[in-house]
Motif scaffolding. Structure first.
Motif, PDB file in Angstrom:
ATOM      1  N   ILE A   4       0.863  -1.168   0.000  1.00 33.29           N
ATOM      2  CA  ILE A   4       0.000   0.000   0.000  1.00 33.29           C
ATOM      3  C   ILE A   4       0.904   1.224   0.000  1.00 33.29           C
ATOM      4  O   ILE A   4       1.843   1.298   0.791  1.00 33.29           O
ATOM      5  CB  ILE A   4      -0.896   0.026   1.252  1.00 33.29           C
ATOM      6  CG1 ILE A   4      -1.646  -1.266   1.362  1.00 33.29           C
ATOM      7  CG2 ILE A   4      -1.740   1.278   1.292  1.00 33.29           C
ATOM      8  CD1 ILE A   4      -3.099  -1.235   1.526  1.00 33.29           C
ATOM      9  N   ALA A   5       0.629   2.183  -0.874  1.00 30.28           N
ATOM     10  CA  ALA A   5       1.422   3.408  -0.951  1.00 30.28           C
ATOM     11  C   ALA A   5       0.736   4.508  -0.141  1.00 30.28           C
ATOM     12  O   ALA A   5      -0.482   4.649  -0.173  1.00 30.28           O
ATOM     13  CB  ALA A   5       1.580   3.839  -2.394  1.00 30.28           C
ATOM     14  N   LEU A   6       1.548   5.266   0.583  1.00 31.86           N
ATOM     15  CA  LEU A   6       1.049   6.396   1.366  1.00 31.86           C
ATOM     16  C   LEU A   6       1.900   7.610   1.007  1.00 31.86           C
ATOM     17  O   LEU A   6       3.073   7.682   1.362  1.00 31.86           O
ATOM     18  CB  LEU A   6       1.145   6.085   2.867  1.00 31.86           C
ATOM     19  CG  LEU A   6       0.603   7.129   3.828  1.00 31.86           C
ATOM     20  CD1 LEU A   6      -0.890   7.358   3.581  1.00 31.86           C
ATOM     21  CD2 LEU A   6       0.834   6.694   5.263  1.00 31.86           C
ATOM     22  N   LEU A  24      -1.018   2.278   9.552  1.00 29.12           N
ATOM     23  CA  LEU A  24      -0.566   0.970  10.023  1.00 29.12           C
ATOM     24  C   LEU A  24      -1.631   0.270  10.857  1.00 29.12           C
ATOM     25  O   LEU A  24      -1.765  -0.954  10.789  1.00 29.12           O
ATOM     26  CB  LEU A  24       0.720   1.113  10.843  1.00 29.12           C
ATOM     27  CG  LEU A  24       1.993   1.344  10.040  1.00 29.12           C
ATOM     28  CD1 LEU A  24       3.133   1.766  10.962  1.00 29.12           C
ATOM     29  CD2 LEU A  24       2.368   0.103   9.252  1.00 29.12           C
ATOM     30  N   LYS A  25      -2.385   1.028  11.636  1.00 33.68           N
ATOM     31  CA  LYS A  25      -3.415   0.431  12.501  1.00 33.68           C
ATOM     32  C   LYS A  25      -4.440  -0.358  11.708  1.00 33.68           C
ATOM     33  O   LYS A  25      -4.947  -1.365  12.179  1.00 33.68           O
ATOM     34  CB  LYS A  25      -4.115   1.504  13.328  1.00 33.68           C
ATOM     35  CG  LYS A  25      -3.317   1.971  14.497  1.00 33.68           C
ATOM     36  CD  LYS A  25      -4.113   2.944  15.339  1.00 33.68           C
ATOM     37  CE  LYS A  25      -3.270   3.424  16.502  1.00 33.68           C
ATOM     38  NZ  LYS A  25      -3.982   4.377  17.340  1.00 33.68           N
ATOM     39  N   GLY A  26      -4.758   0.104  10.498  1.00 30.63           N
ATOM     40  CA  GLY A  26      -5.799  -0.544   9.720  1.00 30.63           C
ATOM     41  C   GLY A  26      -5.326  -1.659   8.804  1.00 30.63           C
ATOM     42  O   GLY A  26      -6.129  -2.213   8.057  1.00 30.63           O
ATOM     43  N   LEU A  27      -4.033  -2.014   8.865  1.00 33.23           N
ATOM     44  CA  LEU A  27      -3.496  -3.005   7.933  1.00 33.23           C
ATOM     45  C   LEU A  27      -3.396  -4.389   8.563  1.00 33.23           C
ATOM     46  O   LEU A  27      -3.077  -4.521   9.741  1.00 33.23           O
ATOM     47  CB  LEU A  27      -2.095  -2.585   7.470  1.00 33.23           C
ATOM     48  CG  LEU A  27      -2.005  -1.303   6.666  1.00 33.23           C
ATOM     49  CD1 LEU A  27      -0.539  -1.017   6.320  1.00 33.23           C
ATOM     50  CD2 LEU A  27      -2.835  -1.395   5.402  1.00 33.23           C
ATOM     51  N   PRO A  29      -1.536  -8.018   9.217  1.00 40.52           N
ATOM     52  CA  PRO A  29      -0.126  -8.395   9.336  1.00 40.52           C
ATOM     53  C   PRO A  29       0.456  -8.863   7.996  1.00 40.52           C
ATOM     54  O   PRO A  29      -0.227  -9.509   7.205  1.00 40.52           O
ATOM     55  CB  PRO A  29      -0.135  -9.536  10.354  1.00 40.52           C
ATOM     56  CG  PRO A  29      -1.381  -9.307  11.145  1.00 40.52           C
ATOM     57  CD  PRO A  29      -2.370  -8.716  10.190  1.00 40.52           C
ATOM     58  N   GLY A  30       1.709  -8.482   7.764  1.00 36.50           N
ATOM     59  CA  GLY A  30       2.394  -8.880   6.541  1.00 36.50           C
ATOM     60  C   GLY A  30       2.272  -7.886   5.409  1.00 36.50           C
ATOM     61  O   GLY A  30       2.994  -7.971   4.421  1.00 36.50           O
ATOM     62  N   THR A  31       1.377  -6.926   5.539  1.00 34.72           N
ATOM     63  CA  THR A  31       1.210  -5.912   4.509  1.00 34.72           C
ATOM     64  C   THR A  31       2.396  -4.959   4.533  1.00 34.72           C
ATOM     65  O   THR A  31       2.900  -4.604   5.591  1.00 34.72           O
ATOM     66  CB  THR A  31      -0.090  -5.119   4.729  1.00 34.72           C
ATOM     67  OG1 THR A  31      -1.184  -6.028   4.737  1.00 34.72           O
ATOM     68  CG2 THR A  31      -0.311  -4.079   3.645  1.00 34.72           C
ATOM     69  N   VAL A  32       2.836  -4.539   3.355  1.00 37.20           N
ATOM     70  CA  VAL A  32       3.933  -3.576   3.245  1.00 37.20           C
ATOM     71  C   VAL A  32       3.336  -2.195   2.992  1.00 37.20           C
ATOM     72  O   VAL A  32       2.557  -2.010   2.059  1.00 37.20           O
ATOM     73  CB  VAL A  32       4.899  -3.955   2.100  1.00 37.20           C
ATOM     74  CG1 VAL A  32       5.975  -2.893   1.935  1.00 37.20           C
ATOM     75  CG2 VAL A  32       5.523  -5.316   2.363  1.00 37.20           C
ATOM     76  N   LEU A  33       3.696  -1.249   3.842  1.00 36.00           N
ATOM     77  CA  LEU A  33       3.273   0.136   3.678  1.00 36.00           C
ATOM     78  C   LEU A  33       4.475   0.911   3.154  1.00 36.00           C
ATOM     79  O   LEU A  33       5.535   0.925   3.785  1.00 36.00           O
ATOM     80  CB  LEU A  33       2.805   0.721   5.013  1.00 36.00           C
ATOM     81  CG  LEU A  33       2.321   2.170   4.992  1.00 36.00           C
ATOM     82  CD1 LEU A  33       1.064   2.304   4.130  1.00 36.00           C
ATOM     83  CD2 LEU A  33       2.049   2.668   6.403  1.00 36.00           C
ATOM     84  N   VAL A  34       4.326   1.525   1.987  1.00 32.30           N
ATOM     85  CA  VAL A  34       5.397   2.303   1.377  1.00 32.30           C
ATOM     86  C   VAL A  34       5.046   3.774   1.562  1.00 32.30           C
ATOM     87  O   VAL A  34       4.118   4.285   0.947  1.00 32.30           O
ATOM     88  CB  VAL A  34       5.569   1.961  -0.120  1.00 32.30           C
ATOM     89  CG1 VAL A  34       6.703   2.778  -0.722  1.00 32.30           C
ATOM     90  CG2 VAL A  34       5.821   0.468  -0.294  1.00 32.30           C
ATOM     91  N   ILE A  71       7.691  -0.350   5.165  1.00 31.99           N
ATOM     92  CA  ILE A  71       7.363  -0.838   6.500  1.00 31.99           C
ATOM     93  C   ILE A  71       6.503  -2.083   6.371  1.00 31.99           C
ATOM     94  O   ILE A  71       5.520  -2.093   5.638  1.00 31.99           O
ATOM     95  CB  ILE A  71       6.580   0.239   7.282  1.00 31.99           C
ATOM     96  CG1 ILE A  71       7.384   1.535   7.335  1.00 31.99           C
ATOM     97  CG2 ILE A  71       6.236  -0.253   8.673  1.00 31.99           C
ATOM     98  CD1 ILE A  71       6.556   2.750   7.710  1.00 31.99           C
ATOM     99  N   VAL A  72       6.891  -3.133   7.086  1.00 31.23           N
ATOM    100  CA  VAL A  72       6.101  -4.371   7.107  1.00 31.23           C
ATOM    101  C   VAL A  72       5.306  -4.399   8.404  1.00 31.23           C
ATOM    102  O   VAL A  72       5.870  -4.324   9.497  1.00 31.23           O
ATOM    103  CB  VAL A  72       6.993  -5.623   7.003  1.00 31.23           C
ATOM    104  CG1 VAL A  72       6.137  -6.883   7.031  1.00 31.23           C
ATOM    105  CG2 VAL A  72       7.834  -5.574   5.734  1.00 31.23           C
ATOM    106  N   LYS A  73       3.987  -4.526   8.269  1.00 28.48           N
ATOM    107  CA  LYS A  73       3.104  -4.577   9.429  1.00 28.48           C
ATOM    108  C   LYS A  73       3.316  -5.883  10.182  1.00 28.48           C
ATOM    109  O   LYS A  73       3.306  -6.951   9.596  1.00 28.48           O
ATOM    110  CB  LYS A  73       1.636  -4.456   8.973  1.00 28.48           C
ATOM    111  CG  LYS A  73       0.617  -4.628  10.051  1.00 28.48           C
ATOM    112  CD  LYS A  73       0.649  -3.502  11.039  1.00 28.48           C
ATOM    113  CE  LYS A  73      -0.460  -3.706  12.074  1.00 28.48           C
ATOM    114  NZ  LYS A  73      -0.384  -2.760  13.140  1.00 28.48           N
ATOM    115  N   ALA A  74       3.535  -5.786  11.486  1.00 30.26           N
ATOM    116  CA  ALA A  74       3.765  -6.977  12.326  1.00 30.26           C
ATOM    117  C   ALA A  74       2.466  -7.725  12.569  1.00 30.26           C
ATOM    118  O   ALA A  74       1.392  -7.186  12.491  1.00 30.26           O
ATOM    119  CB  ALA A  74       4.380  -6.567  13.659  1.00 30.26           C
TER     120      ALA A  74
END
Length: 74
Positions: A4-6, A24-27, A29-34, A71-74
């Motif tokens: 997901i791009a931000l 990040l709160k809404g993602l 686990p395992g999702t990558v936030l760019v 960032i990888v969501k834990a």
């Protein structure tokens, strides 16, 4: 892993860190936030935020004034 791009270009401290935390709160686990930002303080604030949240900062890249954080969501 889904990505997901931000785009936070043009936002100033503390908005990049706050908007990154909210995203990040809404993602799941395992999702990558760019995250892309150009506020100089984001280079300090976002890594500190990731240490607090327990997520993983995969890479930080800086080109000119623009910084990109993977960032990888834990």
């Amino acid at each position: 892993m889904p990505e997901i791009a931000l785009d936070l270009l043009g936002l100033r401290c503390p908005l990049p860190a706050l908007k990154t935390r909210k995203a990040l709160k809404g993602l799941p686990p395992g999702t990558v936030l760019v995250v892309t930002a150009n506020d100089p303080l984001a280079g300090l604030d976002i890594p500190n935020l990731i240490r607090e949240t327990g997520d993983t900062l995969q890479t930080t890249e800086k080109v000119g004034e623009c910084m990109t954080f993977r960032i990888v969501k834990a």
